[in-house]
Design an enzyme around this catalytic site. Sequence first.
Site, short mmCIF file in Angstrom:
data_model
loop_
_atom_site.label_atom_id
_atom_site.label_comp_id
_atom_site.label_asym_id
_atom_site.label_seq_id
_atom_site.Cartn_x
_atom_site.Cartn_y
_atom_site.Cartn_z
N CYS A 76 0.80 -1.23 0.00
CA CYS A 76 0.00 0.00 0.00
C CYS A 76 0.83 1.28 0.00
CB CYS A 76 -0.99 0.00 1.16
SG CYS A 76 -0.26 0.11 2.82
N HIS A 113 -2.81 0.67 7.16
CA HIS A 113 -3.03 0.76 5.71
C HIS A 113 -3.10 2.21 5.26
CE1 HIS A 113 -4.36 -0.09 1.70
NE2 HIS A 113 -5.51 0.56 1.89
N ASP A 128 -7.61 4.36 -3.72
CA ASP A 128 -6.76 3.36 -3.06
C ASP A 128 -6.35 2.32 -4.09
OD1 ASP A 128 -5.47 1.59 -1.43
OD2 ASP A 128 -7.16 1.24 -0.07
#
Length: 277
Positions: A76, A113, A128
Amino acid sequence: MTTDWNAEQVDLDAYLTRIGYDGPLDPTAQTLRALHRAHAASIPFENLDIVLGRTISIDLPDIQDKLLRQPRGGYCYEHNLLFAGVLARIGFEVTGHAARIRMGSDKLRPASHALLRVRVDGTSWLADVGFGGEGLLEPLPLRPGEVSQGDWRFRLVLDGDVWLLQSLHPEGWFDLHTFTLDPQYAVDFAMRNHFTSTHPHSPFVTGIVVQRTGAATRHSLNRDTLVTSRPDGTSETRTVEPADVAGTLSETFGIHLSESDAAHLRTIQSQASVLTS
């Protein structure tokens, strides 16, 4: 306090070539959706450098060398810091946020995250490109409600100041993660990246995690298990032998390892197979 996401360091031509995008670059919702979809389709989620014993750098030049020029994938922090830099370079207003992973559990986990909020003409979007197997194909309008993306469905729920992202499974809505709109900065992501890539309780330290989501199919390799799943709940599962890992990474995920990395990974997987047998 603001961040420019090191936009001046972005190699925009290399990025657009990597994701195969040649469309408009004006900072509109249409451009945001197109770039998000192209990125998600082109650059896989993976933790292979952690498994191979390497440090994960989230300095933008290092991310670009890995994801754009090698080319590889990342997790991420790598994905979303690259995407934030690209969006800022184009002219979008981007804010970082942190989410607590749920993946169907109510267990309290750290906010590990990274995700992004992008403002376009007064509207906020949840962007995202680095969540992995159940990740978004396109950004979501930041408001409660359901959205279809390809054959997948997602839902945002707001409870006080906490947002919950869910995906629709055959048995019902499945919690992915929760987040708030407290802004996060490069120094915050640097700390979280260190924890996520080194702490023994991090799932990314204990074995291979490689994921890729398409409009109608998801592929996920966890340790030695490859799962191909679809929105209707059907799936296929197979065990990937150590000798076949490099080929699976190439054929299924578009990750092409060097001969030395492939050999090292075979050794690691062989040792893991012995320990679990």
